[in-house]
Design an enzyme around this catalytic site. Structure first.
Site, PDB file in Angstrom:
ATOM      1  N   HIS A 224       0.821  -1.205   0.000  1.00  0.00           N
ATOM      2  CA  HIS A 224       0.000   0.000   0.000  1.00  0.00           C
ATOM      3  C   HIS A 224       0.864   1.267   0.000  1.00  0.00           C
ATOM      4  O   HIS A 224       2.057   1.241   0.294  1.00  0.00           O
ATOM      5  CB  HIS A 224      -0.930   0.008   1.223  1.00  0.00           C
ATOM      6  CG  HIS A 224      -0.186   0.074   2.526  1.00  0.00           C
ATOM      7  ND1 HIS A 224       0.334   1.246   3.040  1.00  0.00           N
ATOM      8  CD2 HIS A 224       0.140  -0.895   3.423  1.00  0.00           C
ATOM      9  CE1 HIS A 224       0.939   1.004   4.181  1.00  0.00           C
ATOM     10  NE2 HIS A 224       0.834  -0.300   4.439  1.00  0.00           N
TER      11      HIS A 224
ATOM     12  N   GLU B 178      -2.139  -6.988   7.900  1.00  0.00           N
ATOM     13  CA  GLU B 178      -0.839  -6.759   8.537  1.00  0.00           C
ATOM     14  C   GLU B 178      -0.773  -7.401   9.924  1.00  0.00           C
ATOM     15  O   GLU B 178      -1.787  -7.769  10.520  1.00  0.00           O
ATOM     16  CB  GLU B 178      -0.581  -5.250   8.640  1.00  0.00           C
ATOM     17  CG  GLU B 178       0.761  -4.829   9.258  1.00  0.00           C
ATOM     18  CD  GLU B 178       1.984  -5.400   8.541  1.00  0.00           C
ATOM     19  OE1 GLU B 178       2.210  -6.632   8.654  1.00  0.00           O
ATOM     20  OE2 GLU B 178       2.726  -4.633   7.918  1.00  0.00           O
TER      21      GLU B 178
END
Length: 239
Positions: A46, A120
């Site tokens: 990202h 994550e």
């Protein structure tokens, strides 16, 4: 040249002798011997968030991309749009990855599917802290955590736990999109974990490999065994 020397020269140059009759009509094997079509996984990290600017642990927190992060996502979308055969986009469900995946989806004309396996690391009570703040709060634990992948962050998860769920998520991709190309939009630790799985190496890779924001890495997995990492931390599209 001797036969051994000729074989060595062929391997070094990529030039082989004529195929045997038994090989006629079949795909030539890779240097590792695979013949089947691999599943190609394009890994996109990202873009920038406020926490990445401040170098803070950013796991299950849900910041949005900064203006620069949105620009990075757009640049990454243009990069992956050059891949003409992407069959699906799979993303971590967090906002920063969804925003990055949505930019790619607009460029590719595809929908985004989310998979919690690519989320994550859960940094627990260290979420939002800088490296120095976490080390100051739990000095012994933090030191050991940096070298022991089985040790979880306080109230969070270990890198070994992350690796297990990433491998499980990858296996799902390899089953559902066998022989196709999939774009996976995720975070630094899951991407490192998937590359580690492809390379079949130890956990040291997690601490030695650097991945930039909005970088692209590529791994291919063969159904007849093995994998190949084709690119790591591509960033030319950001400049």
């Amino acid at each position: 040249m001797s036969t051994d020397a000729t074989d060595t020269a062929d391997a070094a140059t990529g030039e082989g002798r004529p195929a045997d009759a038994a090989d006629a009509g079949r795909a030539q094997p890779t240097w590792q011997g695979q013949r089947a079509t691999p599943t190609r996984v394009i890994l996109l990290r990202h873009g920038q968030t406020p926490l990445s600017v401040q170098r803070r642990y950013s796991g299950r927190g849900n910041p949005e991309l900064t203006e620069l992060g949105l620009a990075q996502a757009a640049a990454a979308a243009r990069r992956v749009a050059r891949e003409t055969d992407i069959a699906a986009i799979v993303s971590s469900p967090l906002t920063r990855t969804r925003q990055t995946a949505d930019a790619a989806a607009a460029a590719l004309g595809l929908d985004v599917v989310t998979d919690d396996g690519f989320i994550e690391t859960d940094f627990g009570r260290w979420e939002g802290l800088t490296f120095a703040e976490a080390a100051g709060r739990d000095p012994d634990l933090h030191t050991h955590w940096l070298s022991d992948t089985s040790l979880p962050a306080p109230g969070g998860e270990s890198f070994d736990e992350v690796a297990r769920r990433v491998v499980e998520a990858t296996d799902r991709l390899l089953t559902e999109y066998a022989g196709q190309t999939v774009l996976v939009v995720s975070h630094v630790t899951p991407i490192k974990s998937l590359l580690r799985h492809a390379l079949d190496v130890g956990p040291q890779l997690l601490f030695r490999l650097h991945l930039d924001l909005a970088s692209v890495s590529i791994a291919e997995f063969y159904p007849d065994g093995g994998a190949a990492v084709k690119a790591v931390n591509e960033t030319a599209h950001l400049f």
